[in-house]
Design a protein around this motif. Sequence first.
Motif, PDB file in Angstrom:
ATOM      1  N   THR A 147     -15.983 -12.952   9.618  1.00 55.74           N
ATOM      2  CA  THR A 147     -16.069 -14.042   8.647  1.00 55.74           C
ATOM      3  C   THR A 147     -17.313 -14.883   8.907  1.00 55.74           C
ATOM      4  OG1 THR A 147     -13.695 -14.125   8.259  1.00 55.74           O
ATOM      5  CG2 THR A 147     -14.908 -16.145   7.841  1.00 55.74           C
ATOM      6  N   LEU A 148     -17.582 -15.186  10.177  1.00 57.51           N
ATOM      7  CA  LEU A 148     -18.767 -15.990  10.504  1.00 57.51           C
ATOM      8  C   LEU A 148     -20.061 -15.256  10.178  1.00 57.51           C
ATOM      9  CD1 LEU A 148     -17.678 -17.597  13.886  1.00 57.51           C
ATOM     10  CD2 LEU A 148     -17.925 -18.737  11.672  1.00 57.51           C
ATOM     11  N   LEU A 149     -20.106 -13.966  10.469  1.00 49.05           N
ATOM     12  CA  LEU A 149     -21.329 -13.189  10.212  1.00 49.05           C
ATOM     13  C   LEU A 149     -21.627 -13.043   8.723  1.00 49.05           C
ATOM     14  CD1 LEU A 149     -20.969 -10.391  12.914  1.00 49.05           C
ATOM     15  CD2 LEU A 149     -22.644 -12.248  12.878  1.00 49.05           C
ATOM     16  N   THR A 150     -20.565 -12.968   7.927  1.00 52.63           N
ATOM     17  CA  THR A 150     -20.761 -12.746   6.487  1.00 52.63           C
ATOM     18  C   THR A 150     -20.571 -14.014   5.650  1.00 52.63           C
ATOM     19  OG1 THR A 150     -18.429 -12.179   6.162  1.00 52.63           O
ATOM     20  CG2 THR A 150     -19.949 -10.365   6.692  1.00 52.63           C
ATOM     21  N   ASN A 151     -20.064 -15.066   6.288  1.00 49.29           N
ATOM     22  CA  ASN A 151     -19.721 -16.300   5.575  1.00 49.29           C
ATOM     23  C   ASN A 151     -18.705 -16.031   4.456  1.00 49.29           C
ATOM     24  OD1 ASN A 151     -19.900 -19.107   5.357  1.00 49.29           O
ATOM     25  ND2 ASN A 151     -21.418 -18.977   3.730  1.00 49.29           N
ATOM     26  N   ASP A 152     -17.777 -15.123   4.739  1.00 49.53           N
ATOM     27  CA  ASP A 152     -16.790 -14.691   3.745  1.00 49.53           C
ATOM     28  C   ASP A 152     -15.386 -14.820   4.341  1.00 49.53           C
ATOM     29  OD1 ASP A 152     -15.253 -13.431   1.832  1.00 49.53           O
ATOM     30  OD2 ASP A 152     -16.524 -11.653   1.705  1.00 49.53           O
ATOM     31  N   PRO A 153     -14.530 -15.684   3.770  1.00 49.83           N
ATOM     32  CA  PRO A 153     -13.200 -15.914   4.341  1.00 49.83           C
ATOM     33  C   PRO A 153     -12.229 -14.745   4.167  1.00 49.83           C
ATOM     34  CG  PRO A 153     -13.390 -17.075   2.267  1.00 49.83           C
ATOM     35  CD  PRO A 153     -14.755 -16.503   2.587  1.00 49.83           C
ATOM     36  N   ARG A 154     -12.589 -13.755   3.372  1.00 49.26           N
ATOM     37  CA  ARG A 154     -11.644 -12.670   3.084  1.00 49.26           C
ATOM     38  C   ARG A 154     -11.257 -11.887   4.327  1.00 49.26           C
ATOM     39  NH1 ARG A 154     -14.633 -10.302  -2.121  1.00 49.26           N
ATOM     40  NH2 ARG A 154     -16.366 -10.662  -0.725  1.00 49.26           N
ATOM     41  N   PHE A 155     -12.111 -11.840   5.331  1.00 54.18           N
ATOM     42  CA  PHE A 155     -11.753 -11.116   6.557  1.00 54.18           C
ATOM     43  C   PHE A 155     -10.572 -11.783   7.261  1.00 54.18           C
ATOM     44  CE2 PHE A 155     -16.181  -9.847   5.943  1.00 54.18           C
ATOM     45  CZ  PHE A 155     -16.033  -8.474   6.006  1.00 54.18           C
ATOM     46  N   VAL A 156     -10.612 -13.106   7.368  1.00 57.61           N
ATOM     47  CA  VAL A 156      -9.511 -13.831   8.006  1.00 57.61           C
ATOM     48  C   VAL A 156      -8.254 -13.752   7.134  1.00 57.61           C
ATOM     49  CG1 VAL A 156      -8.720 -16.095   8.789  1.00 57.61           C
ATOM     50  CG2 VAL A 156     -11.029 -15.346   9.311  1.00 57.61           C
TER      51      VAL A 156
END
Length: 183
Positions: A71-80
Amino acid sequence: MRDVFVRLLTDFLSAIVFLVLYLATGNVVLATSVAIAGALAQVAYSRVKGKPLGFMTYASLALVIVLGSATLLTNDPRFVLAKPSIAHFAIGAIMLKRGWMLRYMPPMVAEIIPEYVTIAGYAWAALMFALGLGTIAVASTGDLKLWAFYVSVVLIGAKFAAFAVQYIAFRILVTNRIRAARA
């Protein structure tokens, strides 16, 4: 029963912290960083207090770190947001073991309708896989309100509904078998 809810809260605390912070601030980096730090602090606190840590605690920590890092690397909350699906897949895989459910049944049920209990065990596994896939589908939309509804209402409601159907079906099946044996 209280212990079960405390364990669930403990296992999902980092996800809850993430969701609350992300909804409040809209900042995925802040929410993820605090969730990872919280998970690490939770494990450290348990270790300092001498509390035994189970596999689920370590698995949850690993998932928070791996998915949080993504999530931090992609700035995308979908992973969490996809994290609960992994738990559902793992539980579903465990439920594929033939007869796993028999030990949780009252002796009468296990003796009278063991074949139906085994089938129900596979049905529960299928439900876990379906709910995991649903979680991924909802997480991939990135809609936090939809995800929160799915995780808090659909996941829990589906399990309660399945339990109710199973309970009623088992009562009917046991009653019919007992009547047939008497006749």
